[in-house]
Enzyme design. Structure first.
Site, PDB file in Angstrom:
ATOM      1  CD  GLU A   1       6.697  -2.114  -5.405  1.00 19.44           C
ATOM      2  OE1 GLU A   1       6.292  -1.272  -4.583  1.00 19.44           O
ATOM      3  OE2 GLU A   1       7.076  -3.262  -5.070  1.00 19.44           O
TER       4      GLU A   1
ATOM      5  CE  LYS B   1      -0.930  -1.120   4.723  1.00 19.88           C
ATOM      6  NZ  LYS B   1      -1.855  -1.433   5.772  1.00 19.88           N
ATOM      7  N   GLY B   2       2.150   1.082   0.050  1.00 22.45           N
ATOM      8  CA  GLY B   2       3.028   2.254   0.034  1.00 22.45           C
ATOM      9  C   GLY B   2       2.866   3.122  -1.207  1.00 22.45           C
TER      10      GLY B   2
ATOM     11  CG  ASP C   1      15.184  -2.670  -0.394  1.00 27.31           C
ATOM     12  OD1 ASP C   1      16.320  -2.299  -0.687  1.00 27.31           O
ATOM     13  OD2 ASP C   1      14.869  -3.027   0.759  1.00 27.31           O
TER      14      ASP C   1
ATOM     15  CE  LYS D   1      15.791   2.033   0.389  1.00 24.86           C
ATOM     16  NZ  LYS D   1      15.410   1.400   1.672  1.00 24.86           N
TER      17      LYS D   1
ATOM     18  CG  ASP E   1       5.134   1.332   6.320  1.00 24.82           C
ATOM     19  OD1 ASP E   1       5.673   1.031   5.237  1.00 24.82           O
ATOM     20  OD2 ASP E   1       4.945   0.508   7.238  1.00 24.82           O
TER      21      ASP E   1
ATOM     22  NE  ARG F   1       1.219   2.766   5.097  1.00 27.58           N
ATOM     23  CZ  ARG F   1       2.021   1.859   4.527  1.00 27.58           C
ATOM     24  NH1 ARG F   1       2.762   2.176   3.496  1.00 27.58           N
ATOM     25  NH2 ARG F   1       2.075   0.634   5.015  1.00 27.58           N
TER      26      ARG F   1
HETATM   27  P1  IMP Z   1      11.623  -5.535  -2.353  1.00 25.99           P
HETATM   28  O1  IMP Z   1      10.734  -6.687  -2.660  1.00 25.99           O
HETATM   29  O2  IMP Z   1      12.800  -5.915  -1.504  1.00 25.99           O
HETATM   30  O3  IMP Z   1      12.049  -4.757  -3.569  1.00 25.99           O
HETATM   31  O4  IMP Z   1      10.813  -4.600  -1.368  1.00 25.99           O
HETATM   32  C1  IMP Z   1      10.142  -3.488  -1.772  1.00 25.99           C
HETATM   33  C2  IMP Z   1       9.160  -3.073  -0.690  1.00 25.99           C
HETATM   34  O5  IMP Z   1       9.838  -2.956   0.593  1.00 25.99           O
HETATM   35  C3  IMP Z   1       8.622  -1.686  -0.989  1.00 25.99           C
HETATM   36  O6  IMP Z   1       7.470  -1.765  -1.777  1.00 25.99           O
HETATM   37  C4  IMP Z   1       8.356  -1.145   0.392  1.00 25.99           C
HETATM   38  O7  IMP Z   1       7.075  -1.537   0.836  1.00 25.99           O
HETATM   39  C5  IMP Z   1       9.402  -1.799   1.277  1.00 25.99           C
HETATM   40  N1  IMP Z   1      10.562  -0.891   1.464  1.00 25.99           N
HETATM   41  C6  IMP Z   1      11.820  -1.074   1.021  1.00 25.99           C
HETATM   42  N2  IMP Z   1      12.622  -0.042   1.382  1.00 25.99           N
HETATM   43  C7  IMP Z   1      11.835   0.812   2.086  1.00 25.99           C
HETATM   44  C8  IMP Z   1      12.082   2.098   2.721  1.00 25.99           C
HETATM   45  O8  IMP Z   1      13.184   2.671   2.721  1.00 25.99           O
HETATM   46  N3  IMP Z   1      10.991   2.657   3.334  1.00 25.99           N
HETATM   47  C9  IMP Z   1       9.758   2.084   3.353  1.00 25.99           C
HETATM   48  N4  IMP Z   1       9.504   0.912   2.759  1.00 25.99           N
HETATM   49  C10 IMP Z   1      10.512   0.276   2.128  1.00 25.99           C
HETATM   50 MG    MG Z   2       5.425  -1.643  -1.336  1.00 30.53          MG
END
Ligand code: IMP
Ligand code: MG
Length: 193
Positions: A114, A58-59, A118, A146, A174, A180
């Protein structure tokens, strides 16, 4: 550093150590992303075959709400809630949950949106699942990336900002479900992390 904070969120902004991206800077970049998407997809989507925008909850909601209004193309809006799926039931759960999405995907242009990519696990899982439903094209737009943390090899078509490997909050992002509603993106003070 907190000279540009919004007065409406000054209570919660007191927990922020540094603002990395203020409201103006985000607004400008979202506008550019919307224009770029509009230019790239003009002529490829139509009212008969509208762009399928899929937000990953939901970010993404704050970014998506602003981005949509900068895209001048026929489009439909869908959401996928990854956070409600436990690891073991993710695949079957998502297929059931989003039967309507997978049924509509065949031959379509899909834009995944998205908040942050990350490690890339969420996105890699989602795109793999969606390719099974035979879309024409899957594009990915993220406000933040990132790249140094990436574990999966994924291609991002539209990136707002490349972030250093720090944890950020605000503009939909969040920390334990809070922050948020900050209009900017920043790093929390040490004792609030
Ligand atoms: P991934 O699957 O590792 O790419 O994770 C991505 C998800 O992790 C994002 O959609 C966010 O919900 C969460 N996330 C990763 N880094 C951050 C951050 O710095 N702040 C808040 N949420 C993050
Ligand atoms: Mg997310």
């Amino acid at each position: 550093m907190l000279n540009k904070q919004s007065t409406s969120t000054k209570n919660i902004a007191a927990n922020i150590e540094t603002i990395l991206y203020d409201e103006e800077c985000i607004k400008q970049r979202v506008k550019e992303l919307g224009s770029q998407i509009t230019r790239d997809l003009a002529g490829k989507v139509s009212s008969e075959n509208p762009l399928m925008v899929i937000g990953i909850l939901k970010g993404v909601i704050v970014f998506l709400a602003d981005l949509l209004r900068e895209i001048d193309l026929p489009m439909e809006l869908h959401f996928i809630d990854m956070e409600s799926q436990s690891a073991g039931t993710r695949e079957t759960g998502l297929q059931e949950l989003d039967g309507r999405i997978s049924a509509a995907v065949k031959g379509r242009y899909v834009l995944f949106v998205e908040d942050i990519v990350d490690a890339g696990l969420t996105l890699s899982f989602m795109t793999r699942l969606l390719w099974q439903s035979d879309p024409s094209c899957i594009l990915v737009c993220t406000l933040f990336s990132k790249e140094n943390n990436r574990m999966m090899d994924i291609e991002l078509d539209y990136v707002g900002f490349e972030l250093p490997p720090v944890y950020v909050v605000g503009y939909g992002l969040d920390h334990d479900e809070q922050y948020r509603n900050l209009p900017f993106v920043g790093v929390l003070k040490q004792h609030n992390r």
